[in-house]
Design a protein around this motif. Structure first.
Motif, mmCIF file in Angstrom:
data_model
loop_
_atom_site.group_PDB
_atom_site.id
_atom_site.type_symbol
_atom_site.label_atom_id
_atom_site.label_comp_id
_atom_site.label_asym_id
_atom_site.label_seq_id
_atom_site.Cartn_x
_atom_site.Cartn_y
_atom_site.Cartn_z
ATOM 1 N N GLY A 655 2.582 9.335 7.781
ATOM 2 C CA GLY A 655 2.277 8.465 8.900
ATOM 3 C C GLY A 655 3.106 7.203 8.934
ATOM 4 O O GLY A 655 3.449 6.685 10.017
ATOM 5 N N SER A 656 3.468 6.650 7.784
ATOM 6 C CA SER A 656 4.227 5.394 7.789
ATOM 7 C C SER A 656 5.638 5.580 8.326
ATOM 8 O O SER A 656 6.266 4.626 8.757
ATOM 9 C CB SER A 656 4.294 4.848 6.355
ATOM 10 O OG SER A 656 4.942 5.784 5.504
ATOM 11 N N LYS A 657 6.111 6.818 8.324
ATOM 12 C CA LYS A 657 7.454 7.052 8.836
ATOM 13 C C LYS A 657 7.465 7.556 10.280
ATOM 14 O O LYS A 657 8.526 7.678 10.881
ATOM 15 C CB LYS A 657 8.173 8.075 7.957
ATOM 16 C CG LYS A 657 8.417 7.574 6.540
ATOM 17 C CD LYS A 657 9.140 8.625 5.718
ATOM 18 C CE LYS A 657 9.411 8.125 4.292
ATOM 19 N NZ LYS A 657 10.120 9.124 3.471
ATOM 20 N N THR A 658 6.343 7.884 10.816
ATOM 21 C CA THR A 658 6.294 8.452 12.166
ATOM 22 C C THR A 658 5.618 7.521 13.145
ATOM 23 O O THR A 658 6.271 6.935 14.009
ATOM 24 C CB THR A 658 5.575 9.801 12.128
ATOM 25 O OG1 THR A 658 4.284 9.619 11.537
ATOM 26 C CG2 THR A 658 6.362 10.815 11.304
ATOM 27 N N PHE A 659 4.311 7.332 13.011
ATOM 28 C CA PHE A 659 3.604 6.580 14.061
ATOM 29 C C PHE A 659 3.003 5.280 13.558
ATOM 30 O O PHE A 659 2.410 4.544 14.335
ATOM 31 C CB PHE A 659 2.490 7.457 14.665
ATOM 32 C CG PHE A 659 1.580 8.063 13.641
ATOM 33 C CD1 PHE A 659 0.489 7.374 13.145
ATOM 34 C CD2 PHE A 659 1.819 9.351 13.176
ATOM 35 C CE1 PHE A 659 -0.349 7.949 12.223
ATOM 36 C CE2 PHE A 659 0.970 9.921 12.249
ATOM 37 C CZ PHE A 659 -0.118 9.225 11.766
ATOM 38 N N LEU A 660 3.097 4.991 12.276
ATOM 39 C CA LEU A 660 2.587 3.711 11.780
ATOM 40 C C LEU A 660 3.754 2.723 11.684
ATOM 41 O O LEU A 660 4.167 2.347 10.587
ATOM 42 C CB LEU A 660 1.901 3.905 10.418
ATOM 43 C CG LEU A 660 0.713 4.879 10.393
ATOM 44 C CD1 LEU A 660 0.152 4.990 8.986
ATOM 45 C CD2 LEU A 660 -0.375 4.430 11.357
ATOM 46 N N ASP A 668 3.552 -3.961 2.596
ATOM 47 C CA ASP A 668 2.209 -3.590 2.121
ATOM 48 C C ASP A 668 2.080 -2.088 1.926
ATOM 49 O O ASP A 668 1.488 -1.619 0.938
ATOM 50 C CB ASP A 668 1.160 -4.087 3.119
ATOM 51 C CG ASP A 668 1.148 -5.607 3.219
ATOM 52 O OD1 ASP A 668 1.233 -6.262 2.157
ATOM 53 O OD2 ASP A 668 1.049 -6.122 4.338
ATOM 54 N N TRP A 669 2.628 -1.332 2.887
ATOM 55 C CA TRP A 669 2.578 0.119 2.726
ATOM 56 C C TRP A 669 3.412 0.587 1.527
ATOM 57 O O TRP A 669 3.048 1.543 0.832
ATOM 58 C CB TRP A 669 3.063 0.812 3.991
ATOM 59 C CG TRP A 669 2.025 0.862 5.070
ATOM 60 C CD1 TRP A 669 2.048 0.240 6.269
ATOM 61 C CD2 TRP A 669 0.808 1.591 5.015
ATOM 62 N NE1 TRP A 669 0.923 0.504 6.998
ATOM 63 C CE2 TRP A 669 0.118 1.360 6.228
ATOM 64 C CE3 TRP A 669 0.181 2.406 4.067
ATOM 65 C CZ2 TRP A 669 -1.121 1.907 6.527
ATOM 66 C CZ3 TRP A 669 -1.032 2.956 4.374
ATOM 67 C CH2 TRP A 669 -1.692 2.701 5.586
ATOM 68 N N HIS A 670 4.524 -0.106 1.283
ATOM 69 C CA HIS A 670 5.324 0.247 0.116
ATOM 70 C C HIS A 670 4.527 0.019 -1.176
ATOM 71 O O HIS A 670 4.550 0.856 -2.094
ATOM 72 C CB HIS A 670 6.608 -0.593 0.101
ATOM 73 C CG HIS A 670 7.455 -0.361 -1.108
ATOM 74 N ND1 HIS A 670 8.098 0.819 -1.369
ATOM 75 C CD2 HIS A 670 7.727 -1.180 -2.175
ATOM 76 C CE1 HIS A 670 8.741 0.747 -2.523
ATOM 77 N NE2 HIS A 670 8.540 -0.479 -3.033
ATOM 78 N N ILE A 806 -8.800 -6.521 4.951
ATOM 79 C CA ILE A 806 -8.413 -5.170 4.509
ATOM 80 C C ILE A 806 -7.288 -5.250 3.485
ATOM 81 O O ILE A 806 -7.316 -4.567 2.448
ATOM 82 C CB ILE A 806 -7.993 -4.336 5.729
ATOM 83 C CG1 ILE A 806 -9.176 -4.114 6.666
ATOM 84 C CG2 ILE A 806 -7.409 -3.007 5.278
ATOM 85 C CD1 ILE A 806 -8.834 -3.399 7.950
ATOM 86 N N LEU A 807 -6.288 -6.075 3.754
ATOM 87 C CA LEU A 807 -5.171 -6.207 2.809
ATOM 88 C C LEU A 807 -5.645 -6.777 1.469
ATOM 89 O O LEU A 807 -5.166 -6.374 0.396
ATOM 90 C CB LEU A 807 -4.090 -7.103 3.402
ATOM 91 C CG LEU A 807 -3.347 -6.523 4.616
ATOM 92 C CD1 LEU A 807 -2.364 -7.541 5.172
ATOM 93 C CD2 LEU A 807 -2.630 -5.235 4.238
ATOM 94 N N ALA A 808 -6.595 -7.702 1.534
ATOM 95 C CA ALA A 808 -7.113 -8.278 0.285
ATOM 96 C C ALA A 808 -7.848 -7.206 -0.528
ATOM 97 O O ALA A 808 -7.719 -7.139 -1.768
ATOM 98 C CB ALA A 808 -8.044 -9.437 0.599
ATOM 99 N N ARG A 809 -8.618 -6.339 0.125
ATOM 100 C CA ARG A 809 -9.317 -5.278 -0.579
ATOM 101 C C ARG A 809 -8.334 -4.297 -1.212
ATOM 102 O O ARG A 809 -8.498 -3.891 -2.366
ATOM 103 C CB ARG A 809 -10.242 -4.537 0.377
ATOM 104 C CG ARG A 809 -11.491 -5.330 0.757
ATOM 105 C CD ARG A 809 -12.173 -4.695 1.961
ATOM 106 N NE ARG A 809 -12.441 -3.273 1.736
ATOM 107 C CZ ARG A 809 -12.539 -2.376 2.714
ATOM 108 N NH1 ARG A 809 -12.395 -2.773 3.974
ATOM 109 N NH2 ARG A 809 -12.786 -1.126 2.445
#
Length: 859
Positions: A655-660, A668-670, A806-809
């Motif tokens: 998903g991170s490479k297509t639609f996110l 953050d995703w990395h 969310i990022l903190a969690r």
């Protein structure tokens, strides 16, 4: 005395009649003859024995014209010539002929005995029955005739004083009574309260006779045999009238009674050898010594000869008395063991007597042993064998509940209770009967059997009993019993044969038991099924079951129904390679729920169950099945975490490479992908460790034992327990330290919880990115004049205000995971188990966590 010596003595009496009255002369003549016979001087000179015999006969005819001496000499000479061991026969005859032809010289009074002083007064004694009296006039006795010994002179002196020595036939008669435990006229056993233990010999007071000290000592020596006889006889009589005497003790009494019967026979023979002519109590006759009395003393019974005759029985009575005393406190096998202890004696007589006694006493023991060793039946009404039956289980037999009851267990709705509990108790009884019905009593084991062979006997009988009643193979046991009866009986004198029979019976019974378990009841199929299903050895079945059960198990536990779980299990079995397993294995597999509390999810209470019945439940007992369930629950959680991480990785990486496409969240995703990769590495290493390093290696060890088929059912149970305990210890990372056994396991379970929480946080971030991507695409479309409809019912939790939370969690759970794994790695490095230490190395093969810890310390 040898035959040659007897013939020489008779020949001396025939040629020299006065040797009958002079014992010293007789001994000198016999010794001189023996010296001549053993000499080799003049051996080569030819001798005319016939001429010498004719001269001797003429001399005898001159002395005894009736010819009786000549006839007796001819008989003795023929017997002497028949002796092959005598080489100097002529010299002996020549010596005796010369001695007989020499005229007798007048006896010369010995110079060392001119007179006899008055004897000193005797000391008063409680044991003596008479007192010596001093001469009335105080004058010394008159000098005795020349040639008399001191004993003869003292006897004449006491005769003159009116107190002669007691005639020997009187004291001999009393002694024969004492040998039978009966008090006589002059010598009696004292009567005390504890007559069995404390007995004294009392000489009755009779002023007419005096019993000298040497005679008293000899009577004391002979009375010991009578006292021991009375003790043995009273023991035998006491046991004859007692109820509940064991068979071994009865056998001991029978052997003792046989010995006493032989003793009675000896007493009868001794009584028959007493002189037929009893001497009267007249003192004058006590002093007369003629040729007739000399003959009686030579052939009749005396105290000294009685002591010689009874010497062998003195030793026997002592041994029997010792056995009797030990038998009062010993019982059964302990009594046999006690008697066997006397066999290890350096005295050949004691060793021989003990072996004969053991041969008879151990017959009931060997009869019980034969029945137990070759048929598995214990016949021991008096509890004398070293195998005992527990009274609580004596009336029970091995139970074999049918699988119809197992079907009833599955119809309780998954909540337990009812008939299911009763059936589980019956299943638990199989191992209880095997381990507790019969007990090994080491204290009753005879020493000549030994503990090693005793354990084999115990195991062989239990195995045959198990084959007969639990495996329902009584025909084979009966056939074995018939074959064993043709191989001879077991007995004490054949210890080597006994050991050989024990080894053979042990090997045959153990081999048959293994064949029954692995061929008839397919034990190996059940062990493989437990490994494939409860230990998740079938990967396709596990994946299929988890995929189909995942949605149901995500709901609360009180929303699950057992029939739905069972249907899902059957579907997973049909859609995987598990469908190729035997039907008997598949119908034993069931899905159920554990007891749950409020708020628990389906993942927390779901478990698989494998049902077993008798006799398999002897190996797969309820305790073992509980351990299998523990392993399944842990491995099921590991498999669930692995499946969750695989799903998350597919969603995040794709998903991170297509639609996110949100540029500000790329970093953050990395970081999330890095943490997920670390989690996948942890869970896969843990899973590989459990299956490859622990389960498969333990399975190989178990299979090597099964292929060898060595040992008995106890060895099979022990090896299976070792196999199971090794897996529980290593898979659950248990520590041997008291109070800290499950520290590592709890930390691993905390890591599982962190992974699930991290997955939830990443799902929230994923959903936020989906919402934000849709909103930005709508804005772009509106700028181009394209209207895009936005779902107004979208989840409003994923807004820009919720992003920092969310990022903190995500960051917090990721950091916590790394810290917990780092703690686990360092704890594994110091674990006492080598495989667990290797797991720590695999988790941090590049010292990743070590370098991270150093960086944290520098920061």
């Amino acid at each position: 005395m040898s035959a040659t010596a007897l013939e020489l003595e008779s020949l001396v009496y025939s040629l020299v009649p006065r040797a009958r009255q002079d014992e010293q002369l007789k001994r000198q003549l016999v010794a001189h003859c023996e010296e001549i016979l053993s000499s080799h001087i003049g051996h080569s000179v030819e001798k005319d024995i016939g001429h010498l015999a004719d001269l001797t006969k003429r001399h005898l005819l001159q002395t005894t014209p009736n010819g009786s001496s000549t006839l007796r000499f001819t008989n003795l000479l023929s017997r002497l010539l028949d002796q092959p061991v005598l080489s100097r026969k002529h010299a002996s005859l020549q010596f005796l002929y010369s001695l007989a032809s020499t005229p007798a010289a007048a006896p010369v009074a010995p110079s060392f005995l001119p007179s006899l002083a008055p004897p000193p007064p005797t000391r008063p004694s409680s044991r003596l029955t008479s007192k010596t009296s001093s001469p009335v006039d105080g004058r010394p006795p008159t000098r005795g005739p020349k040639g008399k010994s001191k004993a003869d002179i003292l006897r004449e002196y006491r005769l003159q004083m009116g107190q002669p020595h007691i005639p020997e036939h009187l004291i001999l008669r009393d002694t024969l009574y004492l040998l039978q435990g009966i008090s006589g006229k002059y010598v009696q056993f004292s009567v005390t309260k504890d007559a069995e233990q404390n007995k004294e010999l009392v000489f009755a007071e009779d002023p007419r006779y005096y019993i000298p000290a040497p005679t008293r000592a000899l009577i004391h020596r002979l009375a010991e045999v009578g006292h021991l006889y009375q003790r043995v006889d009273s023991f035998v009589r006491e046991r004859e009238g007692k109820v509940g005497v064991g068979m071994i003790e009865q056998s001991l009494c029978h052997h003792l009674q046989t010995q006493l019967t032989e003793y009675y026979r000896l007493i009868a023979v001794l009584e028959s050898q007493m002189s037929a002519v009893s001497q009267a109590d007249d003192p004058a006759r006590a002093n007369g010594v003629d040729e007739e009395r000399g003959r009686e003393e030579e052939t009749g019974l005396t105290l000294k000869r009685l002591d010689v005759w009874i010497e062998d029985w003195r030793l026997r009575m002592r041994m029997m008395s010792v056995c009797v005393e030990g038998a009062r406190d010993a019982h059964g096998g302990a009594l046999v063991n006690l008697i066997h202890g006397y066999a290890e004696n350096g005295d050949p007589f004691i060793r021989k007597f003990t072996n004969q006694l053991l041969e008879e006493v151990s017959k009931p023991f060997f009869a019980t042993l034969h029945k137990w060793l070759f048929s598995g039946e214990l016949y021991d009404p008096f509890s004398e064998f070293f195998v005992a039956v527990d009274p609580e289980f004596a009336h029970l037999q091995y139970m074999q509940p049918s699988l119809q009851g197992v079907g009833q267990l599955a119809s309780d709705g998954g909540f337990g209770g009812g008939d299911g509990e009763d059936i589980s108790e019956e299943r638990a009884g199989g191992l209880q009967l095997w381990e507790q019905k019969y007990r090994f009593q080491e204290g009753m084991l005879p020493a000549f059997v030994g503990e090693t062979f005793g354990r084999k006997i115990f195991s062989t009988g239990k195995s045959l009993n198990f084959i007969r009643y639990s495996c329902h193979d009584s025909d084979w046991v009966a056939t074995r019993e018939k074959l064993s009866n043709t191989g001879g009986t077991l007995k004490y004198s054949d210890i080597v044969g006994l050991e050989r029979s024990i080894d053979t019976a042990y090997q045959i019974a153990s081999q048959r038991l293994f064949d029954v378990f692995f061929d008839k009841y397919r034990l190996l199929d059940h062990l493989s099924a437990l490994k494939h299903y409860l230990l998740l050895g079938y990967g396709d079945f596990t994946d299929q079951l988890m995929d189909t059960l995942g949605p149901s198990l995500s709901r609360p536990a009180n929303a699950l129904y057992r029939h739905n779980l069972t249907a899902t299990l059957e579907s997973a079995l049909r859609s995987s390679n598990a469908q190729n397993d035997p039907p008997d294995v598949l119908r034993r597999l069931d899905a159920r729920m554990l007891e749950y509390s409020h708020g628990e999810m389906g993942w927390d209470v779901f478990t698989l169950e494998y049902k077993v019945d008798a006799p398999i439940d002897t190996v797969l007992d309820p305790t073992a099945m509980v351990k299998y369930l523990k392993l399944f629950n842990h491995l099921w959680k590991v498999k669930r975490i692995e499946s969750t991480l695989n799903t998350s990785w597919v969603r995040i990486a794709g998903g991170s490479k297509t639609f996110l496409r949100i540029p500000e969240l790329e970093y953050d995703w990395h970081q999330i992908r890095l943490v997920v990769a670390e989690m996948i590495h942890f869970i896969r290493q843990l899973e590989a460790y459990c299956h490859l390093e622990v389960i498969e290696c333990s399975w190989q060890d178990l299979m090597s034992f099964v292929q060898k088929k060595e040992g008995d059912l106890d060895a099979l149970i022990e090896n299976h327990r070792t196999y199971l305990d090794r897996m529980v210890k290593k898979v659950l990372l248990l520590s041997p330290k008291a109070g800290r056994e499950e520290n590592l396991l709890n930390q691993v379970r905390d890591v599982f919880s962190l992974i699930l929480q991290f997955r939830e946080a990443t799902d929230d971030l994923y959903n936020y990115c989906l919402s934000e991507s849709a909103r930005r695409d709508a804005e772009k479309d509106a700028a181009r004049g394209v209207y895009t409809r936005i779902d107004q019912g979208a989840d409003r939790r994923y807004t820009e205000e919720s992003l920092p939370g969310i990022l903190a969690r995500v960051k917090d759970y990721g950091a916590s995971f790394s810290e917990r794994v780092q703690t686990i790695v360092f704890a594994l490095a110091s674990h006492p188990d080598l495989d667990c230490r290797f797991l720590g190395i695999r988790l941090s093969f590049s010292d990743f966590y070590k370098m991270r810890k150093e960086q944290q310390q520098r920061a």
